[in-house]
Design a protein around this motif. Structure first.
Motif, PDB file in Angstrom:
ATOM      1  N   PRO A 154      -4.858  13.659   5.070  1.00 57.08           N
ATOM      2  CA  PRO A 154      -5.790  14.719   4.497  1.00 57.08           C
ATOM      3  C   PRO A 154      -4.220  15.994   4.862  1.00 57.08           C
ATOM      4  O   PRO A 154      -3.781  16.711   5.232  1.00 57.08           O
ATOM      5  N   TYR A 155      -3.608  15.015   6.168  1.00 58.41           N
ATOM      6  CA  TYR A 155      -2.697  15.357   6.803  1.00 58.41           C
ATOM      7  C   TYR A 155      -1.018  14.971   5.795  1.00 58.41           C
ATOM      8  O   TYR A 155      -0.527  16.619   6.129  1.00 58.41           O
ATOM      9  N   ALA A 164      -6.650  27.295   8.905  1.00 59.43           N
ATOM     10  CA  ALA A 164      -7.293  27.858   8.630  1.00 59.43           C
ATOM     11  C   ALA A 164      -6.868  27.561   7.005  1.00 59.43           C
ATOM     12  O   ALA A 164      -7.540  28.140   6.381  1.00 59.43           O
ATOM     13  N   MET A 165      -5.319  27.454   6.620  1.00 61.14           N
ATOM     14  CA  MET A 165      -4.361  26.778   5.435  1.00 61.14           C
ATOM     15  C   MET A 165      -5.405  25.995   5.277  1.00 61.14           C
ATOM     16  O   MET A 165      -4.657  25.734   3.690  1.00 61.14           O
ATOM     17  N   GLY A 166      -6.224  24.729   5.670  1.00 67.48           N
ATOM     18  CA  GLY A 166      -6.427  23.271   5.081  1.00 67.48           C
ATOM     19  C   GLY A 166      -5.006  22.541   5.360  1.00 67.48           C
ATOM     20  O   GLY A 166      -5.153  21.605   5.046  1.00 67.48           O
ATOM     21  N   ARG A 184       0.952  -1.219  -0.083  1.00 69.84           N
ATOM     22  CA  ARG A 184       0.377   0.167   0.043  1.00 69.84           C
ATOM     23  C   ARG A 184       0.909   1.249   0.097  1.00 69.84           C
ATOM     24  O   ARG A 184       1.764   1.374   0.810  1.00 69.84           O
ATOM     25  N   GLU A 185       0.821   2.280  -1.032  1.00 70.26           N
ATOM     26  CA  GLU A 185       1.262   3.507  -0.711  1.00 70.26           C
ATOM     27  C   GLU A 185       0.598   4.393   0.010  1.00 70.26           C
ATOM     28  O   GLU A 185      -0.759   4.902  -0.443  1.00 70.26           O
ATOM     29  N   LEU A 186       0.867   5.782   1.143  1.00 69.14           N
ATOM     30  CA  LEU A 186       0.592   5.926   1.278  1.00 69.14           C
ATOM     31  C   LEU A 186       0.531   7.180   1.947  1.00 69.14           C
ATOM     32  O   LEU A 186       1.613   7.614   2.121  1.00 69.14           O
ATOM     33  N   GLU A 187       0.177   8.594   0.024  1.00 70.78           N
ATOM     34  CA  GLU A 187       1.165   9.718   0.088  1.00 70.78           C
ATOM     35  C   GLU A 187       2.449   9.396  -0.221  1.00 70.78           C
ATOM     36  O   GLU A 187       3.365  10.598   0.386  1.00 70.78           O
ATOM     37  N   GLY A 188       3.236   8.783  -0.531  1.00 67.76           N
ATOM     38  CA  GLY A 188       4.054   8.622  -0.579  1.00 67.76           C
ATOM     39  C   GLY A 188       5.262   7.672   0.029  1.00 67.76           C
ATOM     40  O   GLY A 188       6.468   7.639   0.053  1.00 67.76           O
ATOM     41  N   LEU A 189       4.434   7.433   0.831  1.00 67.66           N
ATOM     42  CA  LEU A 189       4.749   6.504   1.653  1.00 67.66           C
ATOM     43  C   LEU A 189       4.724   5.087   1.956  1.00 67.66           C
ATOM     44  O   LEU A 189       3.361   4.461   1.433  1.00 67.66           O
TER      45      LEU A 189
END
Length: 432
Positions: free
Chosen positions: A185-186, A266-268, A158-163
């Protein structure tokens, strides 16, 4: 107050059939909460083999970052115990993992740690597999030979946002997908998959892998041991006992955290803590925390190490997003770079720690960053931690060693790791 530990006699694992498992079950059963583990957990080769069987062959293990295999045909190999795993990017840019073993007579397919290839060719008899693991050539095997019955054995990936995580079990823990959904999202704003590897360093620690992980899970030891790392850390950011002497500092730090998190949210950029290190099979923890002084990055001057920021960031002071996974990783995501750590057990008293630094793929070495500045903090910290782990290994080998109490203010996450470990080992023994 912590309970006073019961004086327990040292335990020797019995060589008779079933004896090792019986003794391991006894040690797990009598583990005293809030205290370190008994010596055999760090010294015994029998327990080390049980660790491989019940932890590293049954759970999701962090092994690499996607920028290590950026193009079709790029590969890396990872050894976990006796298992060698080949991870390759195929022609459709998908990541795939296979047991690094030829289906003919078992030769290792790729001996190098990293490289690039067109097809996967066995060096022994040239059986050839495509990048999806399909056997496409096997000479002199006769007309009745069926190639489709001899594809490479797959490993779950599994790849999780590049990991990149792998699982050697036939049926991996299913909760990884929930963890991934909550973490995306993090991690997504940092766009790790669009980075490049700026440096990778491996160190060998003469200590048990659990001591490596326990050492990582606390910063009680940081003052006096990690002068480079603590430059960017707030004094009360890694725990302090409540009381009049610390009240003002703790309150000030909590206000800085609240103000920073509100700004980042606030910046997302999600920032609030999620902590499930010992309450799920795929234990994890995350939180974005402010950095001290210039507050930009984990560097010697706390300013960004790379002028070209990650993703779409234009703001340098985005704190440090930490992401920990059980049983073997931790990561720090900042505005300018990502540093990831993978812990691989080699024996009861030897552990490999692999650290990888990534920067924006368009960053130019010598112009936007220098490897020396980028890696200075964690190269120093890793070497300091290696020494501490090795001192701990020497200490637990002493007949005088008995499990000691954890600080409830600074070592709660060590307790979470040990609780997770004990629970998963018990589950493994029950399923055996």
């Amino acid at each position: 107050m912590s309970a006073t530990p019961t004086a327990t006699a040292p335990v020797t694992l019995h060589p008779r059939a079933g004896g090792a498992a019986d003794t391991l079950a006894l040690l797990l059963e009598r583990r005293l909460p809030g205290h370190s583990l008994e010596a055999p957990f760090y010294m015994s080769e029998e327990i080390f083999r049980a660790d491989l069987a019940h932890i590293f062959r049954r759970h999701w293990i962090f092994v690499a970052v996607a920028p290590q295999v950026p193009e079709p045909g790029d590969f890396i190999t990872v050894d976990v115990g006796g298992d060698s795993v080949l991870i390759v990017r195929d022609d459709d840019m998908a990541l795939r993992a296979f047991h690094n073993v030829c289906r003919h007579r078992g030769s290792k397919l790729c001996d190098a740690h990293q490289g690039s290839l067109g097809n996967i060719v066995c060096p022994y008899h040239q059986w050839t597999y495509d990048l999806e693991g399909k056997l496409i050539h096997a000479d002199h095997m006769g007309e009745t030979f069926l190639r489709e019955q001899h594809h490479l054995h797959k490993v779950h990936l599994r790849e999780l946002e590049g990991l990149i995580f792998i699982c050697l079990a036939d049926a991996p823990p299913t909760d990884f997908e929930e963890v991934a959904a909550r973490m995306r999202p993090y991690l997504a704003p940092h766009k790790l998959a669009e980075c490049k590897v700026a440096a990778q360093v491996e160190i060998l620690e003469q200590g048990n892998w659990k001591l490596t992980m326990e050492n990582n899970r606390e910063c009680y030891h940081c003052v006096g041991n990690h002068p480079e790392l603590t430059v960017s850390l707030y004094e009360h950011g890694f725990g302090a006992q409540p009381g009049p002497q610390n009240a003002e500092g703790i309150a000030r730090f909590e206000q800085i955290v609240a103000d920073s998190c509100a700004r980042w949210e606030a910046m997302g950029l999600p920032s609030v803590r999620m902590e499930e290190l010992d309450t799920r099979v795929t234990g994890f923890r995350t939180q974005r925390l402010p950095l001290d002084r210039a507050g930009e990055s984990q560097t010697l001057d706390t300013q960004v190490a790379c002028k070209k920021l990650l993703g779409d960031f234009t703001e340098k002071s985005l704190g440090g997003l930490s992401f920990w996974t059980q049983p073997n990783s931790w990561h720090h995501f900042m505005s300018d770079h990502v540093v990831s750590f993978s812990v691989i057990p080699l024996s009861a008293g030897r552990t490999l720690v692999r650290t990888t630094w990534c920067v924006h793929k368009d960053a130019v070495e010598g112009v936007d960053y220098t490897v020396e500045n980028l890696t200075a903090v964690w190269n120093a910290t890793n070497d300091q931690d290696r020494r501490l782990v090795e001192l701990s290994q020497a200490g637990v080998a002493s007949p005088a060693y008995r499990p000691g109490p954890y600080s409830p203010f600074t070592e709660g996450l060590v307790e979470a790791f040990c609780t997770w470990y004990v629970d998963r080992m018990r589950a493994g023994l029950s399923a055996a």
